[in-house]
Scaffold this motif. Structure first.
Motif, short mmCIF file in Angstrom:
data_model
loop_
_atom_site.label_atom_id
_atom_site.label_comp_id
_atom_site.label_asym_id
_atom_site.label_seq_id
_atom_site.Cartn_x
_atom_site.Cartn_y
_atom_site.Cartn_z
N LYS A 87 28.26 59.60 66.80
CA LYS A 87 27.98 60.19 65.50
C LYS A 87 28.83 61.45 65.32
CE LYS A 87 23.12 58.86 66.02
NZ LYS A 87 21.71 59.37 66.05
N PRO A 88 29.06 61.85 64.10
CA PRO A 88 29.83 63.10 63.90
C PRO A 88 29.21 64.29 64.62
CG PRO A 88 29.71 61.88 61.85
CD PRO A 88 28.82 61.16 62.83
N GLU A 89 27.90 64.31 64.74
CA GLU A 89 27.25 65.43 65.42
C GLU A 89 27.44 65.43 66.93
OE1 GLU A 89 25.89 63.30 63.21
OE2 GLU A 89 23.78 62.85 63.72
N ASP A 90 28.05 64.37 67.45
CA ASP A 90 28.41 64.34 68.87
C ASP A 90 29.72 65.07 69.13
OD1 ASP A 90 27.23 60.96 68.95
OD2 ASP A 90 26.20 62.74 69.72
N THR A 91 30.40 65.49 68.08
CA THR A 91 31.64 66.23 68.23
C THR A 91 31.41 67.52 69.00
OG1 THR A 91 32.61 65.34 66.20
CG2 THR A 91 33.46 67.46 66.98
N ALA A 92 32.16 67.68 70.09
CA ALA A 92 31.96 68.84 70.97
C ALA A 92 33.00 68.80 72.08
CB ALA A 92 30.56 68.80 71.59
N VAL A 93 33.07 69.90 72.80
CA VAL A 93 33.77 69.90 74.08
C VAL A 93 32.74 69.51 75.14
CG1 VAL A 93 35.07 71.23 75.77
CG2 VAL A 93 35.37 71.68 73.31
N TYR A 94 33.08 68.50 75.92
CA TYR A 94 32.18 67.99 76.95
C TYR A 94 32.63 68.52 78.31
CZ TYR A 94 29.85 64.94 73.65
OH TYR A 94 29.10 64.47 72.59
N TYR A 95 31.67 69.08 79.04
CA TYR A 95 31.95 69.70 80.33
C TYR A 95 31.21 68.96 81.44
CZ TYR A 95 33.51 73.69 77.54
OH TYR A 95 34.16 74.51 76.65
N CYS A 96 31.88 68.81 82.55
CA CYS A 96 31.30 68.27 83.77
C CYS A 96 30.78 69.43 84.62
CB CYS A 96 32.37 67.48 84.50
SG CYS A 96 31.87 66.76 86.06
N ASN A 97 29.62 69.23 85.21
CA ASN A 97 29.01 70.26 86.05
C ASN A 97 28.52 69.66 87.36
OD1 ASN A 97 25.96 71.42 86.68
ND2 ASN A 97 27.47 73.03 86.35
N ALA A 98 28.76 70.37 88.44
CA ALA A 98 28.27 69.97 89.76
C ALA A 98 27.36 71.06 90.29
CB ALA A 98 29.45 69.74 90.71
N HIS A 99 26.15 70.69 90.65
CA HIS A 99 25.15 71.66 91.10
C HIS A 99 24.65 71.23 92.47
CE1 HIS A 99 22.30 74.90 90.34
NE2 HIS A 99 21.40 74.16 90.96
N ALA A 100 24.84 72.10 93.47
CA ALA A 100 24.48 71.74 94.84
C ALA A 100 22.98 71.48 94.96
CB ALA A 100 24.90 72.84 95.80
N TRP A 101 22.63 70.56 95.87
CA TRP A 101 21.22 70.20 96.08
C TRP A 101 20.39 71.41 96.47
CZ3 TRP A 101 18.61 70.92 100.66
CH2 TRP A 101 19.40 71.26 101.77
N ASP A 102 21.00 72.40 97.16
CA ASP A 102 20.27 73.59 97.59
C ASP A 102 20.45 74.76 96.64
OD1 ASP A 102 22.65 74.61 100.21
OD2 ASP A 102 22.87 74.26 98.08
N GLY A 103 21.12 74.53 95.54
CA GLY A 103 21.28 75.56 94.53
C GLY A 103 22.31 76.62 94.82
N ARG A 104 23.03 76.46 95.91
CA ARG A 104 23.93 77.54 96.33
C ARG A 104 25.24 77.57 95.54
NH1 ARG A 104 23.57 78.19 102.92
NH2 ARG A 104 21.33 78.60 103.02
N ASN A 105 25.68 76.43 95.08
CA ASN A 105 26.95 76.38 94.37
C ASN A 105 26.82 75.65 93.05
OD1 ASN A 105 28.67 77.60 96.47
ND2 ASN A 105 28.20 75.76 97.63
N ASN A 106 27.63 76.07 92.12
CA ASN A 106 27.61 75.48 90.77
C ASN A 106 29.04 75.51 90.24
OD1 ASN A 106 25.93 74.42 88.58
ND2 ASN A 106 26.56 76.22 87.46
N TYR A 107 29.58 74.35 89.91
CA TYR A 107 30.97 74.26 89.49
C TYR A 107 31.08 73.63 88.11
CZ TYR A 107 31.55 74.66 94.59
OH TYR A 107 31.48 75.06 95.90
N TRP A 108 32.13 74.05 87.39
CA TRP A 108 32.37 73.53 86.03
C TRP A 108 33.80 73.00 85.91
CZ3 TRP A 108 28.66 73.20 82.33
CH2 TRP A 108 27.49 73.94 82.52
N GLY A 109 33.95 71.98 85.11
CA GLY A 109 35.27 71.51 84.73
C GLY A 109 35.77 72.30 83.54
N GLN A 110 36.98 71.95 83.11
CA GLN A 110 37.61 72.70 82.02
C GLN A 110 37.23 72.18 80.65
OE1 GLN A 110 39.01 70.22 83.59
NE2 GLN A 110 39.92 68.98 81.97
#
Length: 118
Positions: A87-110
C-alpha cells in the motif's frame, strides 16, 4: 566488523510485492533476534516484523499482519521480509536490526527505501 546489508527495496505499484534481504556478518547470527523496522516520511520508526531465537517465533506490526512474512536462513546468515499487497502507506525506509539474545548488543543496517506509488 559487524555488517547488516539490506537489499531489495525499490519502487512498486500498489498491490505489488517486494522481498527485502538483510545479509549479516561479523557476529554469530544464530544468537540474535532479527527484526525489520521502518520509518516513513514524517513518522517515527516502527517495528514491522521480528523473528526470535530459538524456535523462530514471529511477530508483526498490526498494519502488516497477513501481508508481510519474515523468515531467516541461519546457514546463509540472512533474514528476509516478503511484502505482499503493498500500500502507499508502506512507503518508508526499511531497516534491519539484530538484537542479541542476552541484550548486550544491538546492530542496525543502513536501510533500504521502499516506495509504493502508481
Amino acid at each position: 566488523q559487524v555488517q547488516l546489508v539490506e537489499s531489495g527495496g525499490g519502487l512498486v505499484q500498489p498491490g505489488g510485492s517486494l522481498r527485502l534481504s538483510c545479509a549479516a556478518s561479523g557476529f554469530t547470527f544464530s544468537f540474535y533476534h532479527m527484526r525489520w523496522y521502518r520509518q516513513g516520511p514524517g513518522k517515527e520508526r516502527e517495528l514491522v516484523a521480528g523473528i526470535r531465537i530459538p524456535g523462530g517465533t514471529t511477530n508483526y506490526g498490526d498494519s502488516v499482519k497477513g501481508r508481510f512474512t519474515i523468515f531467516r536462513d541461519n546457514v546463509e546468515n540472512t533474514v528476509y521480509l516478503t511484502m505482499n499487497r503493498l500500500k502507499p502507506e508502506d512507503t518508508a525506509v526499511y531497516y534491519c536490526n539484530a538484537h542479541a539474545w542476552d541484550g548486550r548488543n544491538n546492530y542496525w543496517g543502513q536501510g533500504t527505501q521502499v516506495t509504493v506509488s502508481s
